[in-house]
Scaffold this motif. Structure first.
Motif, PDB file in Angstrom:
ATOM      1  N   UNK A  53     -47.086 -35.302  55.903  1.00 55.78           N
ATOM      2  CA  UNK A  53     -46.214 -35.590  57.323  1.00 55.78           C
ATOM      3  C   UNK A  53     -46.491 -36.950  57.936  1.00 55.78           C
ATOM      4  N   UNK A  54     -46.107 -37.951  57.135  1.00 61.23           N
ATOM      5  CA  UNK A  54     -46.318 -39.213  57.426  1.00 61.23           C
ATOM      6  C   UNK A  54     -45.615 -40.333  57.907  1.00 61.23           C
ATOM      7  N   UNK A  55     -45.748 -41.350  58.506  1.00 61.01           N
ATOM      8  CA  UNK A  55     -44.880 -42.541  58.949  1.00 61.01           C
ATOM      9  C   UNK A  55     -45.814 -43.611  58.515  1.00 61.01           C
ATOM     10  N   UNK A  56     -45.078 -44.761  58.498  1.00 52.46           N
ATOM     11  CA  UNK A  56     -45.572 -46.047  58.291  1.00 52.46           C
ATOM     12  C   UNK A  56     -44.728 -47.208  58.443  1.00 52.46           C
ATOM     13  N   UNK A  57     -45.235 -48.339  57.969  1.00 53.14           N
ATOM     14  CA  UNK A  57     -44.458 -49.702  57.948  1.00 53.14           C
ATOM     15  C   UNK A  57     -44.338 -50.204  56.612  1.00 53.14           C
ATOM     16  N   UNK A  58     -43.025 -50.505  56.167  1.00 58.50           N
ATOM     17  CA  UNK A  58     -42.887 -50.968  54.926  1.00 58.50           C
ATOM     18  C   UNK A  58     -43.722 -52.564  54.612  1.00 58.50           C
ATOM     19  N   UNK A  59     -44.623 -52.652  53.446  1.00 54.97           N
ATOM     20  CA  UNK A  59     -45.321 -53.705  53.145  1.00 54.97           C
ATOM     21  C   UNK A  59     -44.785 -54.461  52.057  1.00 54.97           C
ATOM     22  N   UNK A  60     -44.077 -53.642  51.299  1.00 54.13           N
ATOM     23  CA  UNK A  60     -43.952 -54.577  50.032  1.00 54.13           C
ATOM     24  C   UNK A  60     -42.765 -53.855  49.529  1.00 54.13           C
ATOM     25  N   UNK A  61     -41.913 -54.393  48.610  1.00 55.68           N
ATOM     26  CA  UNK A  61     -40.664 -53.824  47.971  1.00 55.68           C
ATOM     27  C   UNK A  61     -40.661 -53.945  46.230  1.00 55.68           C
ATOM     28  N   UNK A  62     -40.623 -52.877  45.624  1.00 59.27           N
ATOM     29  CA  UNK A  62     -40.505 -53.268  43.920  1.00 59.27           C
ATOM     30  C   UNK A  62     -39.104 -53.773  43.689  1.00 59.27           C
ATOM     31  N   UNK A  63     -39.176 -54.005  42.617  1.00 54.45           N
ATOM     32  CA  UNK A  63     -37.999 -54.832  41.992  1.00 54.45           C
ATOM     33  C   UNK A  63     -36.974 -53.688  42.051  1.00 54.45           C
ATOM     34  N   UNK A  64     -35.821 -54.290  42.417  1.00 53.04           N
ATOM     35  CA  UNK A  64     -34.677 -53.444  42.522  1.00 53.04           C
ATOM     36  C   UNK A  64     -34.260 -52.888  44.132  1.00 53.04           C
ATOM     37  N   UNK A  65     -35.308 -52.892  44.894  1.00 49.66           N
ATOM     38  CA  UNK A  65     -35.082 -52.154  46.129  1.00 49.66           C
ATOM     39  C   UNK A  65     -34.578 -53.430  47.107  1.00 49.66           C
ATOM     40  N   UNK A  66     -33.501 -53.240  47.400  1.00 48.58           N
ATOM     41  CA  UNK A  66     -32.902 -54.226  48.425  1.00 48.58           C
ATOM     42  C   UNK A  66     -32.245 -53.967  49.749  1.00 48.58           C
ATOM     43  N   UNK A  67     -32.392 -52.537  49.979  1.00 50.35           N
ATOM     44  CA  UNK A  67     -31.854 -52.442  51.082  1.00 50.35           C
ATOM     45  C   UNK A  67     -32.496 -51.814  52.363  1.00 50.35           C
ATOM     46  N   UNK A  68     -33.993 -52.319  52.143  1.00 52.52           N
ATOM     47  CA  UNK A  68     -34.896 -52.173  52.968  1.00 52.52           C
ATOM     48  C   UNK A  68     -35.510 -53.364  53.254  1.00 52.52           C
ATOM     49  N   UNK A  69     -36.350 -53.740  54.418  1.00 54.94           N
ATOM     50  CA  UNK A  69     -37.141 -54.988  54.795  1.00 54.94           C
ATOM     51  C   UNK A  69     -38.466 -54.863  55.212  1.00 54.94           C
ATOM     52  N   UNK A  70     -39.545 -55.677  54.519  1.00 54.42           N
ATOM     53  CA  UNK A  70     -40.676 -55.601  54.917  1.00 54.42           C
ATOM     54  C   UNK A  70     -40.809 -55.622  56.415  1.00 54.42           C
ATOM     55  N   UNK A  71     -41.633 -54.439  56.800  1.00 52.46           N
ATOM     56  CA  UNK A  71     -41.845 -54.416  58.528  1.00 52.46           C
ATOM     57  C   UNK A  71     -40.774 -53.354  58.722  1.00 52.46           C
ATOM     58  N   UNK A  72     -40.046 -52.551  58.210  1.00 51.94           N
ATOM     59  CA  UNK A  72     -39.289 -51.569  58.530  1.00 51.94           C
ATOM     60  C   UNK A  72     -40.258 -50.201  58.811  1.00 51.94           C
ATOM     61  N   UNK A  73     -39.838 -49.721  60.039  1.00 52.30           N
ATOM     62  CA  UNK A  73     -40.763 -48.262  60.192  1.00 52.30           C
ATOM     63  C   UNK A  73     -39.985 -47.120  59.422  1.00 52.30           C
ATOM     64  N   UNK A  74     -40.679 -46.417  58.671  1.00 53.75           N
ATOM     65  CA  UNK A  74     -40.175 -45.454  57.710  1.00 53.75           C
ATOM     66  C   UNK A  74     -41.002 -44.128  57.900  1.00 53.75           C
ATOM     67  N   UNK A  75     -40.193 -43.181  57.389  1.00 49.04           N
ATOM     68  CA  UNK A  75     -40.886 -41.792  57.116  1.00 49.04           C
ATOM     69  C   UNK A  75     -40.805 -41.446  55.464  1.00 49.04           C
ATOM     70  N   UNK A  76     -41.120 -40.572  54.925  1.00 44.43           N
ATOM     71  CA  UNK A  76     -41.026 -40.158  53.501  1.00 44.43           C
ATOM     72  C   UNK A  76     -40.745 -38.723  53.450  1.00 44.43           C
ATOM     73  N   UNK A  77     -39.778 -38.245  52.819  1.00 42.35           N
ATOM     74  CA  UNK A  77     -39.377 -37.091  52.250  1.00 42.35           C
ATOM     75  C   UNK A  77     -40.230 -36.689  51.001  1.00 42.35           C
ATOM     76  N   UNK A  78     -41.486 -36.173  51.153  1.00 47.46           N
ATOM     77  CA  UNK A  78     -42.519 -36.062  50.216  1.00 47.46           C
ATOM     78  C   UNK A  78     -42.494 -35.256  49.071  1.00 47.46           C
ATOM     79  N   UNK A  79     -41.347 -35.482  48.075  1.00 48.60           N
ATOM     80  CA  UNK A  79     -41.204 -34.731  46.958  1.00 48.60           C
ATOM     81  C   UNK A  79     -41.370 -35.511  45.638  1.00 48.60           C
TER      82      UNK A  79
END
Length: 357
Positions: free
Chosen positions: A72-98
């Motif tokens: 049950x966690x939240x956080x901030x995007x710190x880096x994007x892997x190759x092919x990920x273009x629809x998020x930005x470093x610094x975005x606030x996010x949560x995870x659907x942990x599947x």
């Protein structure tokens, strides 16, 4: 980095482990907050349950104990892997942990929460929110905009409540009876109230009854030790019974009450996880044509759940009853929730907060 890892029953340690490596199609997240779930408590007291035991690796992650906990966690995007273009470093996010296989019949039908090999990040492996960093496939990462990150840590359990609401088929103007006012019962009630449903809750704990009323997630709250929940529901519904009912306690007596309190042809949704088999009065199910439904986790519920919070229809702040440092996880987190569950609802953990000692 620091991570809380399950080594065995009654054995959770704050270990120093390597930070996860970024991969193509994935997102690196610096953890802000992680909630302690009832499932985590069950693992601590009775596990391994969902955590893969030694020499029994999970079929998808191939991991076994020790594993990093926290889903049950939240956080901030710190880096994007190759092919990920629809998020930005610094975005606030949560995870659907599947973890899902995408190959079995439920996955192919779109019911990925019913994957035959399904596992949860923070239980089955893949890192977890009770650590400093995690790397997660992009498909499971959900931006939360300006929702404060401490509150965003409650999006995951709120999504559980949202999925239970969806499973029930309840609609605006209906009356719902919620049996149990623990964290999931309260957050489910928040979703129901936000959707225009009248909520009647039965809960023995005075502090949780008070929270249900103070937050407005329940319109009527019953102390089952001082009054008959079934009689009260029938009184409040003018003898008709509740349209839908939700079992959120894993207590057989509560399940029995739901069958008496719900209207003929009503719906009962079992939300709780049972540690032992329940007994069911099939005659009541048959004679009232009750529809008994199960629900597990969530499937495509996160966007709608996040939207309810962003729209101001649900305020998550009141449900946070404690904020602690990762180093205090067991003493101030697990032990508090186990020994003082009447007053503690949701304790969230920070990997960056300084230890109070």
């Amino acid at each position: 980095m620091k991570a809380a890892r399950f080594h065995g029953r009654d054995d959770i340690r704050i270990d120093d482990i390597p930070a996860p490596e970024l991969r193509a199609g994935a997102v690196a997240i610096d953890i802000a907050w992680c909630g302690i779930c009832g499932t985590d408590l069950h693992e601590y007291l009775e596990g391994p349950i969902f955590i893969p035991a030694a020499h029994q690796p999970h079929p998808l992650t191939r991991e076994e104990v020790p594993v990093t906990m926290g889903h049950e966690f939240s956080g901030t995007v710190s880096a994007l892997g190759e092919g990920v273009t629809d998020l930005t470093v610094g975005d606030s996010v949560v995870v659907e942990p599947y973890f899902v296989c995408d190959e079995c019949a439920p996955c192919l039908a779109g019911h990925y929460n019913l994957c035959t090999k399904m596992g949860f990040i923070g239980l089955a492996g893949g890192g977890g929110g009770l650590s400093e960093k995690v790397v997660v496939d992009r498909r499971w990462v959900h931006p939360v905009g300006d929702i404060p990150l401490d509150q965003a840590a409650l999006i995951e359990p709120l999504a559980v409540g949202h999925h239970a609401f969806v499973r029930s088929g309840a609609k605006k103007g209906d009356t719902a009876f919620v049996g149990g006012g623990g964290p999931i019962g309260l957050l489910l009630a928040a979703v129901l109230a936000a959707e225009g449903i009248t909520v009647i809750m039965s809960e023995p704990g005075a502090a949780r009854r008070a929270m249900a009323l103070a937050t407005g997630v329940a319109h009527h709250v019953i102390d089952p030790f001082s009054e008959d929940p079934v009689a009260k529901v029938l009184e409040l519904t003018h003898g008709a019974g509740a349209d839908v009912a939700f079992e959120c306690s894993s207590i057989n007596a509560v399940l029995d009450q739901l069958f008496d309190a719900v209207k003929p042809a009503g719906v009962i949704v079992n939300v709780s996880i049972w540690s032992s088999p329940a007994k069911l009065d099939m005659q009541k199910l048959v004679l009232k044509e009750i529809d008994l439904r199960g629900t597990i986790a969530y499937v495509n519920d996160h966007p709608a759940t996040i939207a309810l919070v962003q729209a101001g229809k649900i305020d998550l702040e009141p449900f946070i009853t404690g904020r602690i440092a990762l180093d205090r996880l067991v003493k101030d987190g697990f032990e508090t929730l186990i020994n003082h569950k009447e007053t503690a609802v949701k304790i969230i953990v920070s990997p960056t907060m300084a230890d109070s000692d």
